[in-house]
Motif scaffolding. Structure first.
Motif, PDB file in Angstrom:
ATOM      1  N   VAL A  81       0.875  -1.164   0.146  1.00 61.93           N
ATOM      2  CA  VAL A  81      -0.225  -0.086   0.179  1.00 61.93           C
ATOM      3  C   VAL A  81       0.722   1.305  -0.066  1.00 61.93           C
ATOM      4  O   VAL A  81       1.889   1.282   0.624  1.00 61.93           O
ATOM      5  CB  VAL A  81      -1.045   0.123   1.019  1.00 61.93           C
ATOM      6  CG1 VAL A  81      -1.717   1.222   1.264  1.00 61.93           C
ATOM      7  CG2 VAL A  81      -1.925  -1.324   1.163  1.00 61.93           C
ATOM      8  N   THR A  82       0.438   2.071  -0.831  1.00 63.47           N
ATOM      9  CA  THR A  82       1.165   3.503  -0.860  1.00 63.47           C
ATOM     10  C   THR A  82       0.315   4.647  -0.350  1.00 63.47           C
ATOM     11  O   THR A  82      -0.950   4.556  -0.770  1.00 63.47           O
ATOM     12  CB  THR A  82       1.858   3.861  -2.111  1.00 63.47           C
ATOM     13  OG1 THR A  82       2.712   3.103  -2.563  1.00 63.47           O
ATOM     14  CG2 THR A  82       2.138   5.202  -2.173  1.00 63.47           C
ATOM     15  N   SER A  83       0.719   5.359   0.625  1.00 63.18           N
ATOM     16  CA  SER A  83      -0.171   6.532   0.907  1.00 63.18           C
ATOM     17  C   SER A  83       0.920   7.902   0.653  1.00 63.18           C
ATOM     18  O   SER A  83       1.875   7.967   1.199  1.00 63.18           O
ATOM     19  CB  SER A  83      -0.652   6.696   2.431  1.00 63.18           C
ATOM     20  OG  SER A  83      -1.585   5.587   2.459  1.00 63.18           O
ATOM     21  N   LEU A  84       0.295   8.708   0.088  1.00 62.66           N
ATOM     22  CA  LEU A  84       0.858  10.295  -0.360  1.00 62.66           C
ATOM     23  C   LEU A  84       0.505  11.109   0.916  1.00 62.66           C
ATOM     24  O   LEU A  84      -0.528  11.379   1.155  1.00 62.66           O
ATOM     25  CB  LEU A  84       0.508  10.663  -1.523  1.00 62.66           C
ATOM     26  CG  LEU A  84       1.338  11.888  -1.691  1.00 62.66           C
ATOM     27  CD1 LEU A  84       2.753  11.703  -2.267  1.00 62.66           C
ATOM     28  CD2 LEU A  84       0.635  12.618  -3.064  1.00 62.66           C
ATOM     29  N   LYS A 123      -1.267  -7.219   9.079  1.00 62.68           N
ATOM     30  CA  LYS A 123      -0.266  -6.191   9.406  1.00 62.68           C
ATOM     31  C   LYS A 123       1.052  -6.389   8.856  1.00 62.68           C
ATOM     32  O   LYS A 123       1.897  -5.443   8.982  1.00 62.68           O
ATOM     33  CB  LYS A 123      -0.064  -6.530  10.949  1.00 62.68           C
ATOM     34  CG  LYS A 123       0.609  -7.603  11.519  1.00 62.68           C
ATOM     35  CD  LYS A 123       0.436  -7.989  13.324  1.00 62.68           C
ATOM     36  CE  LYS A 123       0.891  -6.674  13.766  1.00 62.68           C
ATOM     37  NZ  LYS A 123       2.442  -6.722  13.977  1.00 62.68           N
ATOM     38  N   SER A 124       1.452  -7.391   7.937  1.00 64.47           N
ATOM     39  CA  SER A 124       2.643  -7.630   7.319  1.00 64.47           C
ATOM     40  C   SER A 124       2.495  -6.985   5.960  1.00 64.47           C
ATOM     41  O   SER A 124       3.360  -7.166   5.279  1.00 64.47           O
ATOM     42  CB  SER A 124       2.658  -9.329   7.100  1.00 64.47           C
ATOM     43  OG  SER A 124       2.101  -9.580   6.354  1.00 64.47           O
ATOM     44  N   ILE A 125       1.237  -6.174   5.921  1.00 69.13           N
ATOM     45  CA  ILE A 125       1.466  -5.554   4.428  1.00 69.13           C
ATOM     46  C   ILE A 125       2.250  -4.410   4.501  1.00 69.13           C
ATOM     47  O   ILE A 125       2.142  -3.600   5.156  1.00 69.13           O
ATOM     48  CB  ILE A 125      -0.178  -4.954   4.178  1.00 69.13           C
ATOM     49  CG1 ILE A 125      -1.153  -6.192   3.828  1.00 69.13           C
ATOM     50  CG2 ILE A 125      -0.382  -4.057   2.892  1.00 69.13           C
ATOM     51  CD1 ILE A 125      -2.504  -5.885   3.526  1.00 69.13           C
ATOM     52  N   PRO A 126       3.381  -4.172   3.888  1.00 69.24           N
ATOM     53  CA  PRO A 126       4.172  -3.070   3.636  1.00 69.24           C
ATOM     54  C   PRO A 126       3.428  -1.815   3.183  1.00 69.24           C
ATOM     55  O   PRO A 126       2.554  -1.927   2.145  1.00 69.24           O
ATOM     56  CB  PRO A 126       5.161  -3.448   2.552  1.00 69.24           C
ATOM     57  CG  PRO A 126       5.123  -5.084   2.309  1.00 69.24           C
ATOM     58  CD  PRO A 126       3.595  -5.434   2.456  1.00 69.24           C
TER      59      PRO A 126
END
Length: 326
Positions: free
Chosen positions: A211-214, A238-241
């Motif tokens: 997942v990316t969050s700006l 919880k192991s999702i980067p």
């Protein structure tokens, strides 16, 4: 033009598109919000099928995917169009202008994806979910010859088309714009829940998810928002980067660039909930991967990316299983 999937024909030559949560009702001759699905005579067509605006070879880490075949190369392609309208869009010239696009045959794309040690195709640059018919067709072919398929996506897609596509997708980086619906509505022209649902469904189907969050200081960066963001992702896995990227002014948004202090503070909050948190769009910052239990370095990215203390999917030092595909 290619006839679109996932739509209903209505009275008076109207159509209803069911691909994404906008559910656009489109009259004859008009386009959906994405600008690439058009009602032509009471049937819905995809205007970007087979249209390529940009392509090239990238390190997998550039997507960013840090835990999916580290140090590998991926062939990246993109088209035009998007079903969101983010004020801070980084690729707005490509998204809103079809003049860059040209037709490239399937065979050429697959040949290019097989060269230069590429592990497959990344559908990126613009929003790939509204390139749906093309991706579904070509992803089936690439899987047949053992290549990987990756989507770098906003995750704004309905459940039925998503589930149809997922068997042919190996990894996704999903752009979670914020963790509050008002930001999605006012800044991006969408809504939050469908994106969270995409993350949940794709992860449950065994697709590798990052997942990316700006992070935009003063817009989606409050400490409570970071805690909520961490909790939401951790309830899925919880192991999702998570890649916390630095914002710079772009397109319609002129707020100052996010400070390094804010990024660091937010990262520390998120690490209370998630195993792997990275800061992006900042030079010289630590991008190595560490074991969540014993803190030993698992992937070294200082000069050349290399696996360090990993064996059989576990940390060599403490034996903890790690969410890294290689």
């Amino acid at each position: 033009m290619k006839e679109a999937m996932h739509y209903d024909k209505l009275d008076k030559s109207y159509v209803k598109c069911n691909l994404c949560p906008h559910y656009c009702v489109i009259k004859d001759g008009d386009f959906g919000i994405c600008r690439v699905r058009k009602n032509n005579g009471g049937s819905l067509y995809s205007l970007n099928y087979g249209k390529i605006s940009s392509y090239g070879y990238d390190p997998i880490e550039k997507k960013p995917l840090f835990h999916f075949y580290p140090s590998s190369t991926i062939f990246s392609i993109g088209s035009f169009g998007c079903n969101l309208s983010c004020d801070f869009c980084q690729n707005y010239e490509m998204v809103y202008d079809s003049a860059y696009a040209k037709d490239i045959k399937y065979d050429e794309i697959i040949d290019l994806a097989s060269e230069n040690d590429s592990i497959g195709i990344a559908f990126t640059y613009n929003e790939p979910s509204i390139w749906y018919e093309y991706i579904l067709d070509i992803a089936k072919q690439t899987h047949e010859i053992g290549l990987k398929n990756i989507m770098v996506t906003n995750g704004y897609i309905n459940e039925e088309p998503l589930r149809e596509l997922l068997p042919y997708i190996d990894a996704m980086n999903i752009d979670l714009k914020a963790i509050n619906n008002s930001f999605y509505r006012d800044v991006c022209g969408g809504s939050l829940d469908p994106v969270l649902k995409t993350i949940e469904i794709a992860n449950s189907k065994g697709v590798h998810i990052e997942v990316t969050s700006l992070l935009i200081e003063g817009a989606n960066s409050e400490n409570e928002e970071m805690k909520t963001l961490g909790r939401k992702i951790s309830t899925i896995d919880k192991s999702i980067p998570l890649h916390l990227n630095r914002y710079f002014p772009a397109y319609k948004m002129n707020l100052p660039a996010t400070s390094l202090e804010m990024l660091t503070q937010s990262s520390e909050i998120l690490k209370e909930y998630l195993d792997y948190v990275y800061i992006g769009n900042v030079r010289g910052i630590d991008k190595n991967t560490y074991c969540p239990s014993c803190d030993v370095k698992l992937i070294d990215r200082n000069i050349v990316t290399r696996l360090a203390e990993i064996k059989n999917g576990k940390c060599i030092k403490c034996g903890r299983g790690v969410n890294i595909k290689y």
